[in-house]
Motif scaffolding. Structure first.
Motif, PDB file in Angstrom:
ATOM      1  N   ALA A  56      22.012   0.716 -20.899  1.00 24.56           N
ATOM      2  CA  ALA A  56      21.170   0.279 -22.336  1.00 24.56           C
ATOM      3  C   ALA A  56      21.888   1.479 -23.267  1.00 24.56           C
ATOM      4  O   ALA A  56      21.081   2.258 -23.970  1.00 24.56           O
ATOM      5  CB  ALA A  56      19.828   0.554 -22.060  1.00 24.56           C
ATOM      6  N   TYR A  57      23.039   1.404 -23.390  1.00 24.34           N
ATOM      7  CA  TYR A  57      23.961   2.122 -24.630  1.00 24.34           C
ATOM      8  C   TYR A  57      23.439   3.791 -24.520  1.00 24.34           C
ATOM      9  O   TYR A  57      23.065   4.555 -25.193  1.00 24.34           O
ATOM     10  CB  TYR A  57      23.423   1.851 -25.902  1.00 24.34           C
ATOM     11  N   GLY A  58      23.218   4.228 -23.027  1.00 26.67           N
ATOM     12  CA  GLY A  58      23.205   5.519 -22.745  1.00 26.67           C
ATOM     13  C   GLY A  58      21.618   5.872 -22.444  1.00 26.67           C
ATOM     14  O   GLY A  58      21.366   7.042 -22.161  1.00 26.67           O
ATOM     15  N   HIS A  59      20.786   4.884 -22.750  1.00 25.47           N
ATOM     16  CA  HIS A  59      19.308   5.164 -22.679  1.00 25.47           C
ATOM     17  C   HIS A  59      18.729   4.955 -21.452  1.00 25.47           C
ATOM     18  O   HIS A  59      17.465   5.355 -21.008  1.00 25.47           O
ATOM     19  CB  HIS A  59      18.527   4.286 -23.845  1.00 25.47           C
ATOM     20  N   GLY A  60      19.424   4.183 -20.434  1.00 19.21           N
ATOM     21  CA  GLY A  60      18.726   3.884 -19.072  1.00 19.21           C
ATOM     22  C   GLY A  60      18.435   2.516 -19.078  1.00 19.21           C
ATOM     23  O   GLY A  60      17.172   2.067 -19.627  1.00 19.21           O
ATOM     24  N   SER A  61      19.063   1.737 -18.256  1.00 20.27           N
ATOM     25  CA  SER A  61      18.975   0.180 -18.474  1.00 20.27           C
ATOM     26  C   SER A  61      17.530  -0.094 -17.863  1.00 20.27           C
ATOM     27  O   SER A  61      16.995  -0.903 -18.565  1.00 20.27           O
ATOM     28  CB  SER A  61      20.274  -0.471 -17.777  1.00 20.27           C
ATOM     29  N   VAL A  62      17.131   0.324 -16.733  1.00 22.79           N
ATOM     30  CA  VAL A  62      16.030  -0.069 -15.951  1.00 22.79           C
ATOM     31  C   VAL A  62      14.773   0.297 -16.750  1.00 22.79           C
ATOM     32  O   VAL A  62      13.988  -0.525 -16.829  1.00 22.79           O
ATOM     33  CB  VAL A  62      16.324   0.375 -14.413  1.00 22.79           C
ATOM     34  N   PRO A  63      14.592   1.409 -17.202  1.00 23.82           N
ATOM     35  CA  PRO A  63      13.269   1.935 -17.867  1.00 23.82           C
ATOM     36  C   PRO A  63      13.219   1.200 -19.079  1.00 23.82           C
ATOM     37  O   PRO A  63      12.224   0.666 -19.567  1.00 23.82           O
ATOM     38  CB  PRO A  63      13.575   3.464 -18.235  1.00 23.82           C
ATOM     39  N   ILE A  64      14.596   0.688 -19.869  1.00 22.17           N
ATOM     40  CA  ILE A  64      14.631   0.199 -21.121  1.00 22.17           C
ATOM     41  C   ILE A  64      13.862  -1.124 -20.893  1.00 22.17           C
ATOM     42  O   ILE A  64      12.904  -1.639 -21.503  1.00 22.17           O
ATOM     43  CB  ILE A  64      15.789   0.244 -21.884  1.00 22.17           C
ATOM     44  N   ALA A  65      14.735  -1.692 -19.961  1.00 22.53           N
ATOM     45  CA  ALA A  65      14.300  -3.185 -19.533  1.00 22.53           C
ATOM     46  C   ALA A  65      12.903  -3.320 -19.289  1.00 22.53           C
ATOM     47  O   ALA A  65      12.262  -4.200 -19.624  1.00 22.53           O
ATOM     48  CB  ALA A  65      15.264  -3.909 -18.515  1.00 22.53           C
ATOM     49  N   GLN A  66      12.434  -2.307 -18.455  1.00 25.00           N
ATOM     50  CA  GLN A  66      11.040  -2.522 -17.884  1.00 25.00           C
ATOM     51  C   GLN A  66      10.146  -2.143 -19.238  1.00 25.00           C
ATOM     52  O   GLN A  66       9.092  -3.294 -19.396  1.00 25.00           O
ATOM     53  CB  GLN A  66      10.624  -1.545 -16.877  1.00 25.00           C
ATOM     54  N   LYS A  67      10.269  -1.571 -20.034  1.00 24.44           N
ATOM     55  CA  LYS A  67       9.461  -1.368 -21.251  1.00 24.44           C
ATOM     56  C   LYS A  67       9.580  -2.787 -22.225  1.00 24.44           C
ATOM     57  O   LYS A  67       8.618  -3.181 -22.642  1.00 24.44           O
ATOM     58  CB  LYS A  67      10.032  -0.154 -22.223  1.00 24.44           C
ATOM     59  N   LEU A  68      10.868  -3.410 -22.251  1.00 23.74           N
ATOM     60  CA  LEU A  68      10.967  -4.346 -22.910  1.00 23.74           C
ATOM     61  C   LEU A  68      10.168  -5.704 -22.292  1.00 23.74           C
ATOM     62  O   LEU A  68       9.642  -6.354 -22.901  1.00 23.74           O
ATOM     63  CB  LEU A  68      12.484  -4.953 -23.240  1.00 23.74           C
ATOM     64  N   GLN A  69      10.449  -5.714 -20.827  1.00 30.90           N
ATOM     65  CA  GLN A  69       9.668  -6.743 -20.346  1.00 30.90           C
ATOM     66  C   GLN A  69       8.063  -6.891 -20.686  1.00 30.90           C
ATOM     67  O   GLN A  69       7.344  -7.685 -20.838  1.00 30.90           O
ATOM     68  CB  GLN A  69      10.081  -6.622 -18.846  1.00 30.90           C
ATOM     69  N   SER A  70       7.423  -5.344 -20.552  1.00 34.01           N
ATOM     70  CA  SER A  70       6.040  -5.265 -20.728  1.00 34.01           C
ATOM     71  C   SER A  70       5.600  -5.571 -22.109  1.00 34.01           C
ATOM     72  O   SER A  70       4.409  -5.711 -22.301  1.00 34.01           O
ATOM     73  CB  SER A  70       5.766  -3.930 -20.558  1.00 34.01           C
ATOM     74  N   ILE A  71       6.612  -5.904 -23.239  1.00 34.69           N
ATOM     75  CA  ILE A  71       6.220  -6.331 -24.590  1.00 34.69           C
ATOM     76  C   ILE A  71       6.412  -7.704 -24.844  1.00 34.69           C
ATOM     77  O   ILE A  71       6.757  -8.275 -25.803  1.00 34.69           O
ATOM     78  CB  ILE A  71       6.533  -5.216 -25.572  1.00 34.69           C
ATOM     79  N   GLY A  72       7.075  -8.624 -23.736  1.00 30.84           N
ATOM     80  CA  GLY A  72       7.187  -9.853 -23.726  1.00 30.84           C
ATOM     81  C   GLY A  72       8.776 -10.400 -23.981  1.00 30.84           C
ATOM     82  O   GLY A  72       8.737 -11.311 -24.215  1.00 30.84           O
ATOM     83  N   ILE A  73       9.730  -9.323 -23.775  1.00 33.57           N
ATOM     84  CA  ILE A  73      11.181  -9.646 -23.872  1.00 33.57           C
ATOM     85  C   ILE A  73      11.336 -10.412 -22.474  1.00 33.57           C
ATOM     86  O   ILE A  73      11.088  -9.618 -21.613  1.00 33.57           O
ATOM     87  CB  ILE A  73      12.040  -8.583 -24.365  1.00 33.57           C
ATOM     88  N   ASN A  74      12.001 -11.378 -22.459  1.00 31.19           N
ATOM     89  CA  ASN A  74      12.339 -12.212 -21.226  1.00 31.19           C
ATOM     90  C   ASN A  74      13.992 -12.446 -21.041  1.00 31.19           C
ATOM     91  O   ASN A  74      14.335 -13.441 -20.324  1.00 31.19           O
ATOM     92  CB  ASN A  74      11.582 -13.272 -20.892  1.00 31.19           C
ATOM     93  N   SER A  75      14.878 -11.940 -22.038  1.00 26.89           N
ATOM     94  CA  SER A  75      16.133 -12.565 -22.024  1.00 26.89           C
ATOM     95  C   SER A  75      16.884 -10.987 -22.295  1.00 26.89           C
ATOM     96  O   SER A  75      16.674 -10.278 -23.175  1.00 26.89           O
ATOM     97  CB  SER A  75      16.587 -13.459 -22.923  1.00 26.89           C
ATOM     98  N   TYR A  76      18.039 -11.037 -21.196  1.00 26.42           N
ATOM     99  CA  TYR A  76      18.766  -9.587 -21.387  1.00 26.42           C
ATOM    100  C   TYR A  76      20.167  -9.934 -21.262  1.00 26.42           C
ATOM    101  O   TYR A  76      20.472 -11.136 -20.705  1.00 26.42           O
ATOM    102  CB  TYR A  76      18.392  -8.827 -20.303  1.00 26.42           C
ATOM    103  N   ALA A  77      21.047  -8.980 -21.864  1.00 25.88           N
ATOM    104  CA  ALA A  77      22.568  -9.347 -21.825  1.00 25.88           C
ATOM    105  C   ALA A  77      23.046  -8.107 -21.139  1.00 25.88           C
ATOM    106  O   ALA A  77      22.670  -6.815 -21.575  1.00 25.88           O
ATOM    107  CB  ALA A  77      22.997  -9.543 -23.195  1.00 25.88           C
ATOM    108  N   VAL A  78      24.023  -8.118 -20.183  1.00 22.94           N
ATOM    109  CA  VAL A  78      24.567  -6.884 -19.593  1.00 22.94           C
ATOM    110  C   VAL A  78      26.213  -7.365 -19.893  1.00 22.94           C
ATOM    111  O   VAL A  78      26.578  -8.455 -19.786  1.00 22.94           O
ATOM    112  CB  VAL A  78      24.229  -6.839 -18.058  1.00 22.94           C
TER     113      VAL A  78
END
Length: 389
Positions: A56-78
């Motif tokens: 996640a551009y150095g921010h930590g992919s799992v915690p960032i994705a978990q936060k995004l999922q909690s606010i309704g994001i359901n598509s990710y690119a890696v």
């Protein structure tokens, strides 16, 4: 004669979060704000595909994705399969698109972890199809980037991708090469990329194929070309607020907040006389009796060595101070002569806010002749990530 500050007592130190040698503070509220700002700029029916590659551009992919999922994001690119697997193992749901190459020996992981693979070209589509199991894919079209994707002019080769019986096409996309440029010729080039893409989409659909969800814009595409007819947009660096934003003074302007602050600690303070040389190469010399502080972060943690040569600064007690000498692997030195009462344990800010002073990732990147993406993704694994709201 300058006096050296007295060392802090251990009791005083224990009141601070001194467990970290160097750390990145990740502000998840700022991440949420940035998502809302980007959504506001896009058409209402255009969804966000969050780019969380490279940790996640150095921010930590799992915690960032978990936060995004909690606010309704359901598509990710890696970028590659292992990044996608890490998200699945952390419980991330929704679509996870692999943007780059996946080796045939990893095709089983695409199926096992329900990952969506980018089709790089027609030959790669055949290789994927020969695996013999259903694989979800997005088809990449090269409209002028010259990197991945089947060339937009190779219509028959592109149509052959959609004919592969084991490929389930859920998306079709391309990538801009100069969406951040305001040069007339670059704007014309981007508009031609857009026109080429949609002409091809019309041909594909006219031949009876479903293109799936269409997406073109990455971060600068969202900022400069927000009203395209797309089903999704792929913000990366814009999610993290480390980008020059559009300043157009109308309701479509966007205000992004930096998600990451980078900090370390003063681990030693010493008084040195005028004319002292500091660091490898003896490139920094004091012009007066000075106080030099050593800081617990270095180039092995991702701090560019060129930052000293380019006149870089850090923040201490709300003031800018100069880097003193070549940055070392594990430490760096700073000249705190003009800052009162600097002590061991004091916080040093390399990116972020301290009092009224601020250093942005963009500032450091420009000073080092690079981009924030490179600077942030280079922050090392020794730097703890601390998530705050």
């Amino acid at each position: 004669m300058l006096e050296l500050p007295r060392p802090r007592k251990s009791k005083k130190q224990s009141n601070r979060t001194d467990r970290y040698r160097a750390w990145a503070e990740i502000n998840l509220s700022h991440l949420k704000h940035n998502v809302e700002e980007l959504k506001r700029r896009l058409p209402k029916d255009c969804r966000i595909m969050a780019v969380v590659k490279a940790n996640a551009y150095g921010h930590g992919s799992v915690p960032i994705a978990q936060k995004l999922q909690s606010i309704g994001i359901n598509s990710y690119a890696v970028a590659e399969v292992s990044e996608g697997i890490a998200l699945r193992k952390a419980g991330i749901q929704g679509e996870i698109l692999i943007l780059g190459f996946t080796s045939p020996w990893q095709f089983a992981d695409l199926c096992r972890y329900d990952l969506t693979q980018t089709v790089l070209n027609a030959d790669y589509a055949m290789t994927l199809n020969q695996y013999g199991k259903k694989i979800k894919v997005h088809v990449k079209i090269d409209t002028g980037m010259g990197r991945l994707g089947e060339n937009v002019d190779q219509v028959e080769r592109i149509l052959s991708i959609y004919r592969q019986p084991h490929l389930i096409v859920t998306g079709t996309y391309s990538h801009f090469s100069v969406p951040d440029s305001d040069l007339k010729e670059d704007i014309a080039f981007t508009n031609e990329q857009i026109n080429r893409f949609y002409r091809l989409v019309h041909v594909i659909q006219s031949n009876g194929f479903d293109t799936g969800r269409l997406h073109l814009q990455s971060s600068y595409g969202i900022l400069h070309y927000p009203h395209l007819r797309c089903d999704m947009a792929r913000p990366g660096i814009a999610l993290y607020g480390a980008i020059d934003v559009v300043k157009d003074n109308d309701e479509s302007s966007v205000s992004l907040l930096p998600v990451l602050s980078l900090r370390a600690r003063v681990i030693m303070v010493k008084r040195v006389p005028a004319g002292s040389s500091i660091g490898y190469g003896r490139l920094y010399r004091t012009t007066q009796d000075s106080i030099i502080a050593t800081v617990s972060i270095g180039y092995a943690d991702g701090i560019p060595r060129c930052l000293f040569e380019q006149g870089g600064h850090v923040l201490v007690k709300g003031q800018r101070v100069a880097i003193a000498g070549n940055i070392c692997m594990d430490q760096m030195m700073i000249d705190v002569t003009h800052v009162e009462h600097v002590e061991e344990g004091d916080i040093v800010t390399l990116i972020g806010q301290d009092g009224d002073c601020r250093i942005t990732a963009e500032e450091v990147a420009v000073r080092c002749h690079t981009i924030p993406n490179e600077w942030l993704t280079g922050i090392g694994s020794r730097v703890d990530r601390v998530y705050v709201n």
